[in-house]
Design a protein around this motif. Structure first.
Motif, PDB file in Angstrom:
ATOM      1  N   ILE A 157       0.843  -1.213   0.000  1.00 33.88           N
ATOM      2  CA  ILE A 157       0.000   0.000   0.000  1.00 33.88           C
ATOM      3  C   ILE A 157       0.871   1.253   0.000  1.00 33.88           C
ATOM      4  N   VAL A 158       1.901   1.258   0.844  1.00 34.96           N
ATOM      5  CA  VAL A 158       2.779   2.432   0.925  1.00 34.96           C
ATOM      6  C   VAL A 158       3.518   2.647  -0.394  1.00 34.96           C
ATOM      7  N   ARG A 159       3.996   1.551  -1.034  1.00 36.27           N
ATOM      8  CA  ARG A 159       4.682   1.693  -2.325  1.00 36.27           C
ATOM      9  C   ARG A 159       3.767   2.303  -3.387  1.00 36.27           C
ATOM     10  N   ILE A 160       2.526   1.796  -3.426  1.00 39.54           N
ATOM     11  CA  ILE A 160       1.568   2.287  -4.429  1.00 39.54           C
ATOM     12  C   ILE A 160       1.254   3.767  -4.193  1.00 39.54           C
ATOM     13  N   MET A 161       1.003   4.134  -2.941  1.00 34.86           N
ATOM     14  CA  MET A 161       0.658   5.515  -2.630  1.00 34.86           C
ATOM     15  C   MET A 161       1.849   6.444  -2.817  1.00 34.86           C
ATOM     16  N   LYS A 162       3.050   5.952  -2.566  1.00 35.90           N
ATOM     17  CA  LYS A 162       4.241   6.772  -2.795  1.00 35.90           C
ATOM     18  C   LYS A 162       4.370   7.099  -4.287  1.00 35.90           C
ATOM     19  N   SER A 163       3.974   6.117  -5.129  1.00 32.96           N
ATOM     20  CA  SER A 163       4.066   6.309  -6.572  1.00 32.96           C
ATOM     21  C   SER A 163       2.991   7.265  -7.089  1.00 32.96           C
ATOM     22  N   HIS A 164       1.756   7.128  -6.554  1.00 32.03           N
ATOM     23  CA  HIS A 164       0.630   7.916  -7.082  1.00 32.03           C
ATOM     24  C   HIS A 164       0.354   9.190  -6.292  1.00 32.03           C
ATOM     25  N   LYS A 165       0.715   9.232  -5.066  1.00 34.86           N
ATOM     26  CA  LYS A 165       0.451  10.357  -4.155  1.00 34.86           C
ATOM     27  C   LYS A 165      -1.029  10.476  -3.804  1.00 34.86           C
ATOM     28  N   VAL A 166      -1.916  10.430  -4.799  1.00 34.11           N
ATOM     29  CA  VAL A 166      -3.364  10.491  -4.582  1.00 34.11           C
ATOM     30  C   VAL A 166      -4.009   9.360  -5.377  1.00 34.11           C
ATOM     31  N   LEU A 167      -4.926   8.617  -4.707  1.00 33.95           N
ATOM     32  CA  LEU A 167      -5.521   7.467  -5.398  1.00 33.95           C
ATOM     33  C   LEU A 167      -6.892   7.159  -4.802  1.00 33.95           C
ATOM     34  N   GLY A 168      -7.812   6.751  -5.669  1.00 32.89           N
ATOM     35  CA  GLY A 168      -9.130   6.354  -5.198  1.00 32.89           C
ATOM     36  C   GLY A 168      -9.094   4.995  -4.499  1.00 32.89           C
ATOM     37  N   HIS A 169     -10.098   4.778  -3.666  1.00 35.14           N
ATOM     38  CA  HIS A 169     -10.151   3.555  -2.849  1.00 35.14           C
ATOM     39  C   HIS A 169     -10.147   2.291  -3.715  1.00 35.14           C
ATOM     40  N   GLN A 170     -11.015   2.246  -4.713  1.00 33.51           N
ATOM     41  CA  GLN A 170     -11.135   1.053  -5.534  1.00 33.51           C
ATOM     42  C   GLN A 170      -9.846   0.777  -6.305  1.00 33.51           C
ATOM     43  N   GLN A 171      -9.216   1.821  -6.835  1.00 35.02           N
ATOM     44  CA  GLN A 171      -7.984   1.636  -7.589  1.00 35.02           C
ATOM     45  C   GLN A 171      -6.851   1.165  -6.696  1.00 35.02           C
ATOM     46  N   LEU A 172      -6.786   1.712  -5.472  1.00 32.32           N
ATOM     47  CA  LEU A 172      -5.752   1.297  -4.521  1.00 32.32           C
ATOM     48  C   LEU A 172      -5.883  -0.190  -4.182  1.00 32.32           C
ATOM     49  N   VAL A 173      -7.125  -0.619  -3.934  1.00 31.00           N
ATOM     50  CA  VAL A 173      -7.353  -2.029  -3.600  1.00 31.00           C
ATOM     51  C   VAL A 173      -6.958  -2.919  -4.777  1.00 31.00           C
ATOM     52  N   MET A 174      -7.356  -2.546  -6.001  1.00 32.62           N
ATOM     53  CA  MET A 174      -7.065  -3.377  -7.167  1.00 32.62           C
ATOM     54  C   MET A 174      -5.566  -3.468  -7.445  1.00 32.62           C
TER      55      MET A 174
END
Length: 307
Positions: free
Chosen positions: A232-249
Motif C-alpha cells: 500500500i505504501v509503495r503504491i501511494m508513494k508512486s501515485h500520491k493520490v488514489l481512489g479507494h477502488q484503484q488502490l485495492v485493485m
C-alpha cells in the motif's frame, strides 16, 4: 563363537544354573576352557559373541526370537560377580564393541499423561533388547499393570560414525529406529523404511493439532499484514493520490505474485495506515486517499540523503 554356542547348548541340556554346586563348578570350568582353547577370558568371549549377534543376527543369521534367547543365556553366564567385573572392564577397554543401548524410562499411570497418539513401532534389534529387559524388570515389581510405550515422546542420542568424523545426533525414537536400519543397508527407499518400522505417513509426519494450525495461521497472517502494508505504501508513494477502488485493485495485482490477498484484509490495513498517519482521506471525498504530509517529507528527506 562356536565355543560360546556349545556352552549355551550345554546349559539348555543340563540346566546347571538352578544348582549352586553345579553353577560354581561351571564357572571354574568355563573360565579354564576359554583360557585353554582361545587364550581369552570368558567375559571377553561373551561380549564378542553378543556384539556378533547384534550385527544382522551374527554369522548364524538368527531370528529375533533366537537372538533374544541367546542374550538371555549370556546374561545368566555373566551374572556371577567375578564375571561382571571382568565383563565391565573389558567393555571400558574396548569402546568399539557394540553393546546395545542405554535406556532411561519414565513411567506414569495413564491419568497423569495427556492423550497422545501411540503407534506400534517395530524397533530394531538394538532397541528390542532394552525394551524387553525393562519389561522383565517392571513385571517383577507389579503384576497388575501393563506397559504402553509412547514412542512419540521419546528422544535418542545416537553416535554417528562417518568416514571423516563422528557426530552425535539427538533425534526422536522413530528417527533413531530409521537411522539404525542403515547399519544393515546402504540404501533404503521411503516405503521400505515405513514397512520395516511398521509405520505410515501420519506416524512419521503427524497432522498438526487444532492449536498448531491456529498458531500457523496467525503467524502467516502477521507476515502478510506487513507485506500488505508495504505494498500500500509503495503504491501511494508512486501515485500520491488514489481512489479507494484503484488502490485495492493495485494491491491485489502486486500481492497476487506472492499469495492470494483477501480484500477485507487489504481494507483493514488501509484503515490501520490511516490511524498511524501514513495515509489520510481527502476532506471532500472520503473514498480518495493521499499520502500524509509527514510521510512525504520523510521520503523526500531519505531520497535527498541517498542522492
Amino acid at each position: 563363537m562356536v565355543l560360546v554356542r556349545k556352552i549355551i547348548e550345554l546349559l539348555d541340556k543340563y540346566n546347571f544354573l538352578s544348582h549352586s554346586l553345579f553353577y560354581n563348578a561351571l564357572k571354574v570350568a568355563l573360565e579354564k576352557s576359554c583360557r585353554t582353547v582361545t587364550g581369552r577370558s570368558s567375559a571377553e568371549l561373551l561380549i564378542t559373541f553378543c556384539d556378533n549377534i547384534f550385527k544382522k543376527g551374527g554369522s548364524e543369521k538368527l531370528s529375533v526370537e533366537a537372538i533374544e534367547e541367546s542374550l538371555e543365556k549370556v546374561t545368566d553366564l555373566t551374572s556371577a560377580p567375578e564375571n561382571q567385573i571382568i565383563f565391565e572392564e573389558y567393555l571400558r577397554n574396548n569402546t568399539n564393541v557394540n553393546t546395545g543401548i542405554d535406556l532411561n524410562v519414565t513411567v506414569l499411570t495413564s491419568g497423569f499423561w495427556p492423550s497422545y497418539k501411540s503407534f506400534d513401532l517395530s524397533l530394531p534389534l538394538e532397541m528390542v533388547r532394552c525394551v524387553e529387559v525393562f519389561k522383565g524388570f517392571y513385571e517383577t515389581r507389579t503384576k497388575h499393570r501393563k506397559l504402553r510405550w509412547i514412542y512419540s515422546l521419546g528422544t535418542c542420542t545416537i553416535n554417528g560414525k562417518f568416514e571423516s568424523k563422528h557426530i552425535e545426533l539427538i533425534v526422536s525414537t522413530s528417527q533413531a529406529a530409521a537411522l539404525l536400519l542403515f547399519n544393515n543397508a546402504d540404501r533404503l527407499s521411503y516405503s521400505e523404511i515405513m514397512t520395516q518400522l511398521n509405520l505410515n505417513h501420519d506416524d512419521v509426519i503427524p497432522p498438526p493439532t487444532v492449536d498448531e494450525r491456529r498458531r500457523v495461521i496467525e503467524e502467516v497472517n502477521n507476515d502478510r499484514r506487513y507485506t500488505i502494508d508495504a505494498a500500500i505504501v509503495r503504491i501511494m508513494k508512486s501515485h500520491k493520490v488514489l481512489g479507494h477502488q484503484q488502490l485495492v485493485m493495485e494491491c491485489v495485482e502486486q500481492l497476487g505474485r506472492m499469495f492470494k490477498p483477501d480484500i477485507k484484509t487489504i481494507k483493514k490495513r488501509i484503515e490501520d495506515l490511516i490511524t498511524r498517519d501514513y495515509l489520510e482521506r481527502d476532506k471532500e471525498n472520503p473514498n480518495i486517499f493521499r499520502m500524509s504530509m509527514t510521510i512525504l517529507v520523510v521520503f523526500k528527506y531519505i531520497n535527498g540523503k541517498l542522492a
